[in-house]
Structure formats: C-alpha cells, structure tokens
Design an enzyme around this catalytic site. Sequence first.
Site, PDB file in Angstrom:
ATOM      1  N   GLU A 368       0.821  -1.212   0.000  1.00 40.69           N
ATOM      2  CA  GLU A 368       0.000   0.000   0.000  1.00 40.69           C
ATOM      3  C   GLU A 368       0.858   1.266   0.000  1.00 40.69           C
ATOM      4  O   GLU A 368       1.097   1.867   1.052  1.00 40.69           O
ATOM      5  CB  GLU A 368      -0.950   0.033   1.205  1.00 40.69           C
ATOM      6  CG  GLU A 368      -2.096  -0.956   1.117  1.00 40.69           C
ATOM      7  CD  GLU A 368      -3.078  -0.823   2.274  1.00 40.69           C
ATOM      8  OE1 GLU A 368      -2.813  -0.016   3.204  1.00 40.69           O
ATOM      9  OE2 GLU A 368      -4.105  -1.521   2.260  1.00 40.69           O
ATOM     10  N   GLU A 455      -6.434  -7.173  -0.886  1.00 40.86           N
ATOM     11  CA  GLU A 455      -6.764  -6.999   0.540  1.00 40.86           C
ATOM     12  C   GLU A 455      -8.078  -6.240   0.655  1.00 40.86           C
ATOM     13  O   GLU A 455      -8.280  -5.231  -0.020  1.00 40.86           O
ATOM     14  CB  GLU A 455      -5.661  -6.232   1.271  1.00 40.86           C
ATOM     15  CG  GLU A 455      -5.928  -6.053   2.762  1.00 40.86           C
ATOM     16  CD  GLU A 455      -4.834  -5.269   3.472  1.00 40.86           C
ATOM     17  OE1 GLU A 455      -3.647  -5.571   3.224  1.00 40.86           O
ATOM     18  OE2 GLU A 455      -5.147  -4.346   4.245  1.00 40.86           O
TER      19      GLU A 455
END
Length: 530
Positions: A368, A455
């Site tokens: 991320e 995710e």
Amino acid sequence: MLIEYKIFYTTRRTLTMKNFITNHKKGAIITFSIVGVCLLALIILLIIRLSTGAFPWEKKETKETTSVATSDNYDDIRNFKGLAVTIDKSNNWQSGNAYFAQFNVTIENHKAPEVTSWKMSIPTSASLEKDNFWNLNLDITNSVLNMSNVDYNGTIPTDNTTSAGMILKANNASALDSIVGTYLIDKESGKGRLLNKEELKAFREGPKKSENKQEAVTPAKPAPQAESGTPFANHGALSVNGVDLVDASSNKYQLKGVSTHGLQWFPEYVNEGSFKSLRDDFGANVVRLAMYTDENGYCAGGDKAKLEQVIDDGVNAATSLGMYVIIDWHILHDNNPMQHESEAIEFFDKMSKKYANNDNVLYEICNEPNGGTNWDTIKDYADAVIPVIRANDANAIVLVGTPTWSQDVDLVANNPLSYNNVMYTLHFYAGTHKDNIRSKLTKARDAGTPVFISEFSICDASGNGGINYNSAETWKSLINDTNVSFVGWSLCNKNETSALLKPSCTSVDKFNDEDLSETGIYLKSFIREE
C-alpha cells in the site's frame, strides 16, 4: 381653628383614599388576573420544556439530524446525515525528545447531498504540532486541528469518501493517540465530536429497522459443487489476458482467499492444517503471506531468517495442498516503496530463484504506497524490481500496488507497466470505501487495466469499527460481476473487527464456525458463494 383644620384635613384624606380604592378596584382586579394568567402560562411552558426538551415554538428534529448531540438510544447518531471524519494512526516513531505519528484521514459524506467543499475543526486536549500533511489544508491553533479541502478534493458525492494524511509531532507518545477515532461534524459550527465505541457501532449500523416490518426471507442458495482435485491441479499456471486472470486452459479464473496478518506477529497460523481448513471449509484457493517491511518487520529490525522460514513454510503448505500463494512485500507505514528498494530487489531475487519452479506462487511487490507517493514513483520502483523476478521466473504473476493505500488503481492506465502477467492492486474496507472507490475499479477495467483485490474487509479503514453490510454487499456484487480476484484480511484472532477469528479462538490449524468472527462468517460465505 387649628383643631378644626386637622379634622377637616384628615377627613378629606380618608375620603380621597376611599374614593381612589373604590374607583380603581376594578382595574386592580383585572391587573392581578392578568399577572396570574401569565404566571400560570410560564409554569406550563417550563413543564413542557422539562418534559420534551424543547419549547413548543422550537422545531424538534425527529427523523434525521446534522447535529452531534446524543441520546440514550443513539437515534440522533443512527440518523446522522453529514460529514464524518476518521483519523487512524498508521505509523509512529521517536526522534530525540520528540514523538511523531502519521495519520490517515478519511472524510466521508454520510447520507447527505453532495458537498463541493469541506472545512472542520477537531478539538484535542493535547499539544500537537504539524510536521507534514497532504490532500488537505491543516492548521493547529489552541489545540484545535483545523482541516479543509484543497482545490482538487472538495467535492464529495453522497456516500463517498476522500482521503488525506498528516504527520504530527508531540512531546509524548500518548498525546498522538488522543485524536484517533471517528468524528461527526456539526453542520453549523464545523466542530467534530468524537464517537465512543457504542456510538460508532450505532453510526455504522444506521437507522433502526421497523419492528413491524416483515422482511422477505430468501431461501439460502446451495453452495456450489466443490471441484474434485486441488485448485492448482485443475487450473495450473495462471496468466493475464486483457483485464482478466486466466488459467492454463485460457479460461477466466478467480482467485479468492485469505491473507495472513503480519508474519512477525502471527506466524502460528502459517501451517498446512490452517490452509487446509481454508481450502476445504471456506473454499479458498489462495493464501496471501503478509510480510511487513516496517514495524519490527523485514526491514526494521525483524529476524529476516525467521521471516523467510515462515514464508517457506507457507509456500510449501500451499503447494502441498494445491493452492496458490502470494508473497506480499507489505509496505505500509514506510509509505514509499523506494525507501527499501535495494532490500526489495535482494528479497525478490532470492524468492523468485527459490520458487522459480512453483507456478502457484504470485509476487506482490508493494502492498500500500501512501503518504503522497504517486504512480510515477511506484512505476519506477516496479521497473527496478520486476526485471529481477523475470530473470528467474519469466511468467510469474506480479501484483503492483497503487497510490493512496492501493485505491487509485484508475491512474495506471495513463502510464502502465510494459511487462506481461502484471496486475494492479485495489484495496478497500467497505465501511469507508464506497462508490468512489468502486467507480475506480470500473474505470480502471474499462481502460484496460487488470485489477486484483489483494486486501479487503467489511469494516472501516482502520480494520476496526462496525461492519457495513450494505456496502459489503454492493462490493460483493461488483466483484462477482467482474470476476475480479479477492483476498480477505486477516487470518488471526486479534481483537479487531477485520480478524477472521474470535479473540477466544485458540486453534491455529482448524476453524469451526464457532471460532469465526462476524467478518470470518461473512468472508466464508462470500468465498463459498452462499
């Protein structure tokens, strides 16, 4: 003569007062009556005010509110329509005598009409200083955080969010925790009110359903017939064709499974027994191994040899069970993948050499990116790492993170990577990320970008808070319609909403329904297509 005058004067005065009383008696009675009625009316108004909380001429809101007052049953919070702000601490560190923390800031337009600008103040009892900030304007005055939009993110449609971030400084670590939470913003004053745990739950649940309303009962859809054989035996090496993941027979294929939590914290769940339970009970065909680079992870003082052994255990368990497995370079609080570029190159060179013959292994090279890291920077990083993997494994699937915690997947199309078998990740938490992020998925695929949801969860972006089933179901429909692969967060018994197991679960290799949290139950049903 004097005596006669006194008698005359006294008598005259007495007669004058009698005349006055006689002449004004009627007016006095009227006056006292009016005063009495007024006092009685005042008493009645006070009784009404005490019993109803408002004078009769005051408008009392009964259905919805944009204020942040509270009541015992939280109806005002359940019916709130306006801006809500969630501040989540994503990283912290100490430098000398100063303490620093990075915060994710999510501004949500909750059920209100579209706004074209936003401005709010968050009070805190702590003494904080700003160090850095992005995607917002920030000023701190008299222990109040004043935040407003920048020129490109003022518009927030109904039930959409925009994300920002900031780094704050304090004299002690606890001061930095004082602002974490979700705030409802008063429409008139712009002041934020921090919700406690029960209020946050009520806010996320929304208005109570009518007790008299009979909901239609939909018969449960039977679970799909399980494949005979293992996922990998049936589908073999995967590849990317256009926007789709396809199997060895060139048929569209959807990976669906579970991510571990950080391997440095929960390595006990990486074993063949737990993976078998995910495969046989959940219907999962993929497991993601989340190896943090920060937070005492691989690049921040963690035991590299131990972490590599956990990865090896995970790859071997998945391979034995015929499952696919993702090796995830889990950058988060280190923001920019360039921060550990050399370590990433070395790591993926080692992993891709070791598992070059394991066609079930996928590589996720940056979880991320955040903190203002743009797509051009991520692309430069990928251009350094992917050739290393390709030198050892020419066809392995590589997953590449995108800006703003892997939300801005729509930005890739203007400058995509040039390698084959590359997909771009999108992450979402249903309680926070709604139509605005769903539209990014659709826009990216329409532009030819292959997307992989590596995710997600069904709570808010902190990994905690209440579950938003409505948003989760909308995401589920979109995922099913597009056949995008997805991996749910996370396999552990941590005391947070996104954990798939209850904190009371002690098993690490076999999970019954009684062991599962609400999130675990939902994800199991999602994967099994129930």
